[in-house]
Design a protein around this motif. Structure first.
Motif, PDB file in Angstrom:
ATOM      1  N   LYS A 181       4.346  10.076   1.422  1.00 36.86           N
ATOM      2  CA  LYS A 181       4.151  11.295   0.641  1.00 36.86           C
ATOM      3  C   LYS A 181       4.614  11.094  -0.801  1.00 36.86           C
ATOM      4  O   LYS A 181       4.241  11.865  -1.685  1.00 36.86           O
ATOM      5  CB  LYS A 181       4.932  12.455   1.273  1.00 36.86           C
ATOM      6  CG  LYS A 181       4.471  12.816   2.681  1.00 36.86           C
ATOM      7  CD  LYS A 181       5.321  13.935   3.251  1.00 36.86           C
ATOM      8  CE  LYS A 181       4.879  14.275   4.675  1.00 36.86           C
ATOM      9  NZ  LYS A 181       5.731  15.347   5.275  1.00 36.86           N
ATOM     10  N   ILE A 182       5.457  10.079  -1.008  1.00 32.90           N
ATOM     11  CA  ILE A 182       5.985   9.802  -2.338  1.00 32.90           C
ATOM     12  C   ILE A 182       6.433   8.345  -2.397  1.00 32.90           C
ATOM     13  O   ILE A 182       6.867   7.784  -1.388  1.00 32.90           O
ATOM     14  CB  ILE A 182       7.171  10.746  -2.679  1.00 32.90           C
ATOM     15  CG1 ILE A 182       7.620  10.568  -4.134  1.00 32.90           C
ATOM     16  CG2 ILE A 182       8.324  10.559  -1.710  1.00 32.90           C
ATOM     17  CD1 ILE A 182       8.635  11.618  -4.587  1.00 32.90           C
ATOM     18  N   PHE A 183       6.286   7.718  -3.554  1.00 37.54           N
ATOM     19  CA  PHE A 183       6.775   6.368  -3.786  1.00 37.54           C
ATOM     20  C   PHE A 183       8.090   6.431  -4.563  1.00 37.54           C
ATOM     21  O   PHE A 183       8.327   7.378  -5.317  1.00 37.54           O
ATOM     22  CB  PHE A 183       5.772   5.543  -4.591  1.00 37.54           C
ATOM     23  CG  PHE A 183       4.445   5.351  -3.908  1.00 37.54           C
ATOM     24  CD1 PHE A 183       4.346   5.308  -2.523  1.00 37.54           C
ATOM     25  CD2 PHE A 183       3.282   5.205  -4.649  1.00 37.54           C
ATOM     26  CE1 PHE A 183       3.130   5.135  -1.887  1.00 37.54           C
ATOM     27  CE2 PHE A 183       2.059   5.022  -4.031  1.00 37.54           C
ATOM     28  CZ  PHE A 183       1.977   4.986  -2.646  1.00 37.54           C
ATOM     29  N   MET A 184       8.926   5.400  -4.397  1.00 41.48           N
ATOM     30  CA  MET A 184      10.166   5.362  -5.168  1.00 41.48           C
ATOM     31  C   MET A 184       9.916   4.951  -6.611  1.00 41.48           C
ATOM     32  O   MET A 184      10.676   5.304  -7.504  1.00 41.48           O
ATOM     33  CB  MET A 184      11.186   4.425  -4.534  1.00 41.48           C
ATOM     34  CG  MET A 184      10.830   2.943  -4.578  1.00 41.48           C
ATOM     35  SD  MET A 184      12.219   1.908  -4.071  1.00 41.48           S
ATOM     36  CE  MET A 184      12.454   2.427  -2.386  1.00 41.48           C
ATOM     37  N   ILE A 206       8.875  -6.371  -4.148  1.00 37.31           N
ATOM     38  CA  ILE A 206       8.512  -6.111  -2.745  1.00 37.31           C
ATOM     39  C   ILE A 206       8.147  -4.651  -2.508  1.00 37.31           C
ATOM     40  O   ILE A 206       7.790  -4.288  -1.381  1.00 37.31           O
ATOM     41  CB  ILE A 206       9.643  -6.514  -1.771  1.00 37.31           C
ATOM     42  CG1 ILE A 206      10.881  -5.623  -1.961  1.00 37.31           C
ATOM     43  CG2 ILE A 206       9.995  -7.981  -1.899  1.00 37.31           C
ATOM     44  CD1 ILE A 206      11.903  -5.781  -0.864  1.00 37.31           C
ATOM     45  N   ASP A 207       8.218  -3.825  -3.539  1.00 36.67           N
ATOM     46  CA  ASP A 207       7.865  -2.415  -3.381  1.00 36.67           C
ATOM     47  C   ASP A 207       6.346  -2.270  -3.450  1.00 36.67           C
ATOM     48  O   ASP A 207       5.798  -1.677  -4.382  1.00 36.67           O
ATOM     49  CB  ASP A 207       8.547  -1.580  -4.461  1.00 36.67           C
ATOM     50  CG  ASP A 207       8.321  -0.088  -4.264  1.00 36.67           C
ATOM     51  OD1 ASP A 207       8.085   0.324  -3.113  1.00 36.67           O
ATOM     52  OD2 ASP A 207       8.370   0.658  -5.267  1.00 36.67           O
ATOM     53  N   GLY A 208       5.658  -2.827  -2.433  1.00 35.06           N
ATOM     54  CA  GLY A 208       4.205  -2.818  -2.445  1.00 35.06           C
ATOM     55  C   GLY A 208       3.565  -2.147  -1.250  1.00 35.06           C
ATOM     56  O   GLY A 208       2.363  -1.933  -1.232  1.00 35.06           O
ATOM     57  N   GLY A 238      17.709 -12.745   0.890  1.00 35.22           N
ATOM     58  CA  GLY A 238      16.718 -13.814   0.955  1.00 35.22           C
ATOM     59  C   GLY A 238      15.279 -13.365   0.856  1.00 35.22           C
ATOM     60  O   GLY A 238      14.466 -14.008   0.190  1.00 35.22           O
ATOM     61  N   LEU A 239      14.913 -12.247   1.518  1.00 34.99           N
ATOM     62  CA  LEU A 239      13.513 -11.838   1.540  1.00 34.99           C
ATOM     63  C   LEU A 239      12.973 -11.534   0.139  1.00 34.99           C
ATOM     64  O   LEU A 239      11.991 -12.155  -0.288  1.00 34.99           O
ATOM     65  CB  LEU A 239      13.321 -10.643   2.479  1.00 34.99           C
ATOM     66  CG  LEU A 239      11.890 -10.127   2.601  1.00 34.99           C
ATOM     67  CD1 LEU A 239      10.970 -11.213   3.136  1.00 34.99           C
ATOM     68  CD2 LEU A 239      11.824  -8.890   3.486  1.00 34.99           C
ATOM     69  N   PRO A 240      13.570 -10.599  -0.612  1.00 35.11           N
ATOM     70  CA  PRO A 240      13.045 -10.365  -1.964  1.00 35.11           C
ATOM     71  C   PRO A 240      13.274 -11.545  -2.897  1.00 35.11           C
ATOM     72  O   PRO A 240      12.446 -11.813  -3.773  1.00 35.11           O
ATOM     73  CB  PRO A 240      13.826  -9.129  -2.434  1.00 35.11           C
ATOM     74  CG  PRO A 240      15.065  -9.118  -1.617  1.00 35.11           C
ATOM     75  CD  PRO A 240      14.684  -9.689  -0.289  1.00 35.11           C
ATOM     76  N   ASP A 273       9.414   2.412 -10.027  1.00 33.73           N
ATOM     77  CA  ASP A 273      10.414   1.562 -10.672  1.00 33.73           C
ATOM     78  C   ASP A 273      11.751   2.276 -10.775  1.00 33.73           C
ATOM     79  O   ASP A 273      12.808   1.637 -10.832  1.00 33.73           O
ATOM     80  CB  ASP A 273       9.942   1.151 -12.075  1.00 33.73           C
ATOM     81  CG  ASP A 273       8.960  -0.012 -12.017  1.00 33.73           C
ATOM     82  OD1 ASP A 273       8.522  -0.359 -10.904  1.00 33.73           O
ATOM     83  OD2 ASP A 273       8.631  -0.565 -13.085  1.00 33.73           O
ATOM     84  N   THR A 274      11.721   3.610 -10.801  1.00 38.67           N
ATOM     85  CA  THR A 274      12.959   4.388 -10.832  1.00 38.67           C
ATOM     86  C   THR A 274      13.873   4.007  -9.682  1.00 38.67           C
ATOM     87  O   THR A 274      15.086   3.848  -9.851  1.00 38.67           O
ATOM     88  CB  THR A 274      12.635   5.895 -10.750  1.00 38.67           C
ATOM     89  OG1 THR A 274      11.720   6.242 -11.777  1.00 38.67           O
ATOM     90  CG2 THR A 274      13.911   6.720 -10.875  1.00 38.67           C
ATOM     91  N   GLY A 275      13.293   3.838  -8.499  1.00 36.06           N
ATOM     92  CA  GLY A 275      14.092   3.508  -7.324  1.00 36.06           C
ATOM     93  C   GLY A 275      14.265   2.030  -7.102  1.00 36.06           C
ATOM     94  O   GLY A 275      15.376   1.563  -6.792  1.00 36.06           O
ATOM     95  N   SER A 276      13.193   1.248  -7.259  1.00 38.05           N
ATOM     96  CA  SER A 276      13.258  -0.176  -6.905  1.00 38.05           C
ATOM     97  C   SER A 276      14.193  -0.956  -7.816  1.00 38.05           C
ATOM     98  O   SER A 276      14.968  -1.801  -7.349  1.00 38.05           O
ATOM     99  CB  SER A 276      11.857  -0.791  -6.930  1.00 38.05           C
ATOM    100  OG  SER A 276      11.269  -0.682  -8.210  1.00 38.05           O
ATOM    101  N   THR A 277      14.156  -0.682  -9.125  1.00 41.19           N
ATOM    102  CA  THR A 277      15.067  -1.393 -10.029  1.00 41.19           C
ATOM    103  C   THR A 277      16.510  -0.927  -9.835  1.00 41.19           C
ATOM    104  O   THR A 277      17.439  -1.727  -9.961  1.00 41.19           O
ATOM    105  CB  THR A 277      14.646  -1.197 -11.498  1.00 41.19           C
ATOM    106  OG1 THR A 277      14.535   0.198 -11.793  1.00 41.19           O
ATOM    107  CG2 THR A 277      13.316  -1.874 -11.772  1.00 41.19           C
ATOM    108  N   PHE A 278      16.693   0.356  -9.521  1.00 41.80           N
ATOM    109  CA  PHE A 278      18.033   0.872  -9.226  1.00 41.80           C
ATOM    110  C   PHE A 278      18.611   0.179  -7.999  1.00 41.80           C
ATOM    111  O   PHE A 278      19.754  -0.304  -8.020  1.00 41.80           O
ATOM    112  CB  PHE A 278      17.965   2.385  -9.007  1.00 41.80           C
ATOM    113  CG  PHE A 278      19.276   3.019  -8.628  1.00 41.80           C
ATOM    114  CD1 PHE A 278      20.167   3.424  -9.600  1.00 41.80           C
ATOM    115  CD2 PHE A 278      19.610   3.216  -7.290  1.00 41.80           C
ATOM    116  CE1 PHE A 278      21.387   4.013  -9.254  1.00 41.80           C
ATOM    117  CE2 PHE A 278      20.817   3.799  -6.940  1.00 41.80           C
ATOM    118  CZ  PHE A 278      21.704   4.198  -7.913  1.00 41.80           C
TER     119      PHE A 278
END
Length: 364
Positions: A214-217, A161-163, A254-256, A219-224
């Motif tokens: 200004k910045i994306f998280m 969902i990090d899109g 539920g959402l992700p 995979d470093t952030g989303s998988t964490f």
């Protein structure tokens, strides 16, 4: 553990994540961790740094190290597994690793939690209402398999969902909030503190990640985030002997969860690998309908919030209220979505030009 410790954990994680994000942004440019839009799946138009998850991790770890007083094997295993995925995410954001390698490392991180931390889904309520046995006790081997599948699946679901700008961070904060309320009601204060630390870190990162980001998280952030939420749900609500314990984490996440499930089914039916990224996620569909990034993100925030409130009501044994709330609000969201599409929709080229101008202004 006092309520003051939990409140300070939230505050410290917010401050540290907020302060660390500009530093991480400069670091990303130096090491080449920049997301360059090169296909139609990406919505942004300009190269954007993408290891912002480091700031989330920094804020979370600072709060936990300062205020957590439970250093059992379970807590330590969560931090070890999360740091393994953090290292994996940093390398992936810089070098773009293959899905098989990432999948293997995610399983390894989950096994650390299962065997060292002894955190497993071993008992949950029986969904068969006609059965005389209210609970299902899993044998050891099946408990390990189910737990690993759950952790790895939720980890990837949050990544999926990090899109859109601010989507994964905001939804993760909402899910953490639900987890905190449920944990406190069951007197699971360590889980509540970890949830508050995660929520504070997400809120501290959001000002830099909301559209135009200004910045994306990365995979470093989303998988964490996905890993922490998955493990905390196993350690918390899945261990509850409530009649609806099996449904609470499913609704809370539920959402992700359902977005990832349908995405994988859709890809397999079309003959593709379930791990190959595409533009068929819910946020992509809403965006392609004509909603702006902000409108799409707020719609998904609302859905996640409704699911979180429903999970809280279910955890408190208020089944009828939970179901009525879920049905009524989802109908309202559906109607509002259709009305919003007709009233506020812009032509795709106008919308893209407007958002590109916003990004250019921000870059200047």
């Amino acid at each position: 553990m006092s309520y003051a410790s939990m409140i300070f954990a939230f505050i410290i994680s917010f401050i540290f994540a907020f302060a660390a994000t500009p530093v991480v942004r400069r670091l990303a440019y130096r090491i080449g961790a920049v997301d360059v839009p090169k296909d139609k799946r990406r919505v942004h138009k300009r190269p954007t740094p993408r290891i912002g998850g480091l700031a989330i991790i920094f804020g979370f770890m600072a709060a936990v190290l300062c205020f957590n007083d439970d250093w059992s094997k379970g807590t330590i295993s969560i931090l070890i597994g999360a740091l393994i995925l953090a290292v994996l995410g940093i390398i992936d954001d810089c070098k773009e690793l293959g899905p098989k390698l990432k999948f293997v490392v995610q399983i390894a991180a989950a096994l650390v939690v299962v065997f060292y931390g002894d955190i497993r889904i071993s008992v949950f309520s029986n969904p068969n209402v006609f059965s005389t046995n209210p609970y299902i006790i899993l044998p050891m081997w099946l408990s390990v398999i189910v737990t690993v599948i759950w952790i790895v699946f939720i980890t990837n679901a949050v990544n999926f969902i990090d899109g859109l700008d601010g989507l994964a961070a905001g939804v993760s904060a909402i899910m953490s909030m639900s987890l905190v309320f449920i944990s406190i009601s069951y007197h699971q204060y360590t889980i509540a503190l970890l949830g508050l630390a995660l929520m504070g870190a997400c809120f501290g990162f959001l000002p830099f990640n909301f559209n135009p980001a200004k910045i994306f998280m990365g995979d470093t952030g989303s998988t964490f985030l996905g890993f922490i939420l998955a493990v905390l749900s196993v350690q918390g609500v899945f261990k509850s002997y409530a009649v609806i314990s099996f449904a609470v984490p499913l609704i809370m996440l539920g959402l992700p969860l359902f977005d990832a499930l349908f995405a994988m089914i859709r890809r397999m039916l079309s003959g593709k690998s379930p791990m190959i990224a595409d533009r068929g996620h819910l946020h992509h569909r809403l965006y392609d309908m004509g909603f702006s990034q902000k409108q799409t993100v707020f719609i998904l925030y609302a859905i996640s919030g409704v699911l979180g409130i429903t999970a809280i009501l279910l955890a408190e044994q208020r089944f009828l209220r939970a179901m009525l709330l879920l049905i009524c609000v989802l109908i309202f969201i559906l109607i509002a979505t259709m009305m919003g599409k007709n009233s506020f929709v812009h032509k795709p080229e106008h919308k893209e030009n407007a958002e590109e101008e916003q990004t250019e202004d921000n870059a200047e």
